[in-house]
Design a protein around this motif. Structure first.
Motif, PDB file in Angstrom:
ATOM      1  N   ALA A 263       0.845  -1.101   0.031  1.00  0.00           N
ATOM      2  CA  ALA A 263       0.187  -0.155   0.040  1.00  0.00           C
ATOM      3  C   ALA A 263       0.952   1.567  -0.003  1.00  0.00           C
ATOM      4  CB  ALA A 263      -0.773   0.120   1.254  1.00  0.00           C
ATOM      5  N   PRO A 264       0.272   1.771  -0.475  1.00  0.00           N
ATOM      6  CA  PRO A 264       1.558   3.101  -1.079  1.00  0.00           C
ATOM      7  C   PRO A 264       0.956   4.616  -0.040  1.00  0.00           C
ATOM      8  CG  PRO A 264      -0.426   3.226  -2.607  1.00  0.00           C
ATOM      9  CD  PRO A 264      -0.790   2.004  -1.846  1.00  0.00           C
ATOM     10  N   ARG A 265       2.137   4.939   0.092  1.00  0.00           N
ATOM     11  CA  ARG A 265       2.137   6.196   1.100  1.00  0.00           C
ATOM     12  C   ARG A 265       1.264   6.830   0.733  1.00  0.00           C
ATOM     13  NH1 ARG A 265       5.841   9.343   5.348  1.00  0.00           N
ATOM     14  NH2 ARG A 265       4.545  10.167   6.647  1.00  0.00           N
ATOM     15  N   ILE A 266       0.007   7.399   2.048  1.00  0.00           N
ATOM     16  CA  ILE A 266      -1.429   8.884   1.349  1.00  0.00           C
ATOM     17  C   ILE A 266      -0.336  10.534   2.248  1.00  0.00           C
ATOM     18  CG2 ILE A 266      -2.925   9.796   2.010  1.00  0.00           C
ATOM     19  CD1 ILE A 266      -3.856   7.255   3.597  1.00  0.00           C
ATOM     20  N   PHE A 267       0.091  11.405   0.942  1.00  0.00           N
ATOM     21  CA  PHE A 267       0.016  12.248   1.119  1.00  0.00           C
ATOM     22  C   PHE A 267      -0.075  13.484   1.548  1.00  0.00           C
ATOM     23  CE2 PHE A 267       3.585   9.888  -1.322  1.00  0.00           C
ATOM     24  CZ  PHE A 267       4.526  10.202  -0.807  1.00  0.00           C
ATOM     25  N   GLU A 268      -0.004  14.840   2.126  1.00  0.00           N
ATOM     26  CA  GLU A 268      -1.045  16.210   2.754  1.00  0.00           C
ATOM     27  C   GLU A 268      -1.837  16.236   1.252  1.00  0.00           C
ATOM     28  OE1 GLU A 268      -1.544  16.967   5.587  1.00  0.00           O
ATOM     29  OE2 GLU A 268      -0.561  15.488   6.269  1.00  0.00           O
ATOM     30  N   SER A 269      -1.346  16.634   0.312  1.00  0.00           N
ATOM     31  CA  SER A 269      -2.234  16.952  -1.147  1.00  0.00           C
ATOM     32  C   SER A 269      -2.835  16.041  -1.481  1.00  0.00           C
ATOM     33  CB  SER A 269      -0.792  17.554  -2.064  1.00  0.00           C
ATOM     34  OG  SER A 269      -0.210  15.709  -2.758  1.00  0.00           O
ATOM     35  N   ASP A 270      -2.935  14.607  -1.487  1.00  0.00           N
ATOM     36  CA  ASP A 270      -3.504  13.712  -1.407  1.00  0.00           C
ATOM     37  C   ASP A 270      -5.474  13.863  -0.833  1.00  0.00           C
ATOM     38  OD1 ASP A 270      -1.899  11.641  -3.243  1.00  0.00           O
ATOM     39  OD2 ASP A 270      -1.315  11.073  -1.123  1.00  0.00           O
ATOM     40  N   LEU A 271      -5.135  14.590   0.398  1.00  0.00           N
ATOM     41  CA  LEU A 271      -5.898  14.704   1.026  1.00  0.00           C
ATOM     42  C   LEU A 271      -6.558  15.917   0.515  1.00  0.00           C
ATOM     43  CD1 LEU A 271      -4.025  14.160   4.793  1.00  0.00           C
ATOM     44  CD2 LEU A 271      -5.590  12.611   3.353  1.00  0.00           C
ATOM     45  N   LEU A 272      -6.486  16.942  -0.079  1.00  0.00           N
ATOM     46  CA  LEU A 272      -6.843  17.532  -0.907  1.00  0.00           C
ATOM     47  C   LEU A 272      -7.507  17.594  -2.099  1.00  0.00           C
ATOM     48  CD1 LEU A 272      -4.294  20.912   0.754  1.00  0.00           C
ATOM     49  CD2 LEU A 272      -6.952  20.391   1.796  1.00  0.00           C
ATOM     50  N   THR A 273      -6.817  16.543  -2.714  1.00  0.00           N
ATOM     51  CA  THR A 273      -6.802  16.382  -4.254  1.00  0.00           C
ATOM     52  C   THR A 273      -7.509  15.286  -4.730  1.00  0.00           C
ATOM     53  OG1 THR A 273      -4.838  17.297  -5.133  1.00  0.00           O
ATOM     54  CG2 THR A 273      -5.265  18.734  -4.462  1.00  0.00           C
TER      55      THR A 273
END
Length: 351
Positions: A263-273
């Motif tokens: 499973a790949p990491r969730i980055f902060e930008s993913d939470l927005l876009t």
């Protein structure tokens, strides 16, 4: 029910309203899609069973990332009546469970003809015959090693050991060749995206501005497919099914890793876009598309963990309607996994 395509991009509409599901093993990692919440809930102990729908790995990918068992039935085996018909030719329903035994119980209940779902009306009777056999001596397991090895080193290492374990139980491991897999990849994408674009026509016209950019891009791409593209893709489906018919005259199953990576990491930008990593999407559905495109059943079983503590799974695919042999092999794969790690987020609802 989950939605239908095993890619993060098609989840963006859901993410807009419900946010990104978190992986119970590492909350800062994705669960995979698109039956993401279903797999996360089972892995976290919130429920023993969830039902997913799998058009491009949407049962098997989140089950793999979350360290649980996922079964995609033969096309038509389990009724999809009541779920959104985003892609009527690629989607199969199936259970997500914490064990193969649970998956077998749920499968035996669900695998019946449904008068409201025409694709499975003429299915042979579901059976669990031979599931608890003490060994695998009568089985021939096919592996296309070039295809099998297209995964991360950690995934490959443990999956190769799983193949040897199955061999030690008496199974014969036979090298096979899966032809035209690049054509399968493209043709599957044309079929599933084209059918989704057709179903979502009203939303595409009326709610385009409400969709995330990656969803808009995928549906806009699908708008460019022609009738000739769709016909050619379905001709490839016929070819691929004939290839598999021939392969299954010499082997009972085809073995692959579950997903090529963890499973790949969730980055902060993913939470927005949201996330739209095309190269990752292609890798994550690599071992999934053949089953969706041709309708054969597939089972993923967790067999270990990466050094980072993320689950790694193994996949077994069989000929149409032969889910029983998948469950038989799945029980043995559970014995191969010498330790089970409880997720960092877990609720013992019976305590």
């Amino acid at each position: 029910m989950g939605s239908f395509l095993g890619t993060d991009s098609t989840l963006s509409v859901c993410f807009r309203y419900h946010k990104i599901p978190r992986n119970p093993y590492k909350p800062n990692h994705f669960t995979g899609g698109s039956s993401s919440g279903s797999a996360a809930a089972v892995a976290a102990g919130l429920c023993p069973v969830a039902i997913g729908t799998d058009g491009g790995g949407s049962v098997r990918i989140p089950a793999s990332f979350c360290g649980v068992v996922g079964l995609k039935g033969t096309f038509g085996r389990i009724s999809c009546h009541g779920s959104l018909p985003l892609s009527y030719s690629t989607v199969s329903a199936g259970p997500i469970c914490t064990s193969v035994a649970d998956a077998a119980i749920v499968y035996s209940i669900l695998a019946e003809p449904d008068p409201l779902y025409p694709y499975g009306l003429k299915q042979p009777k579901a059976t669990l015959s031979g599931m608890c056999a003490p060994d695998l001596k009568d089985l021939k397991l096919g592996v296309d090693w070039t295809f099998f090895k297209a995964c991360d080193a950690e995934v490959l290492s443990i999956c190769e050991k799983a193949v040897e374990y199955l061999r030690s139980l008496g199974a014969s491991v036979v090298e096979v060749f899966l032809p035209e897999m690049e054509e399968v990849r493209v043709a599957h994408a044309i079929c599933i995206l084209g059918e989704m674009r057709d179903f979502l026509q009203p939303d595409f016209n009326k709610h385009f501005q409400e969709m995330n950019l990656d969803t808009r891009a995928n549906l806009a791409l699908a708008s460019q497919f022609t009738a000739l593209d769709y016909i050619t893709a379905n001709r490839q489906r016929t070819r691929s099914m004939r290839f598999l018919q021939e392969i299954f005259t010499s082997v009972n199953c085809i073995l692959t890793p579950g997903v090529a990576c963890t499973a790949p990491r969730i980055f902060e930008s993913d939470l927005l876009t949201g996330s739209n990593d095309l190269s990752f999407t292609v890798r994550s559905i690599r071992f999934m598309q053949l089953g969706n495109f041709t309708g054969i059943p597939g089972l993923v079983v967790p067999i270990g963990y990466s050094t980072a503590g993320l689950p790694i799974s193994f996949q077994v695919m069989a000929k149409w309607w032969d889910e029983a042999v998948l469950l038989r092999i799945g029980l043995k794969l559970e014995q191969f996994r010498c330790q089970t790690k409880k997720p960092s987020i877990y609720y013992d609802v019976l305590a």
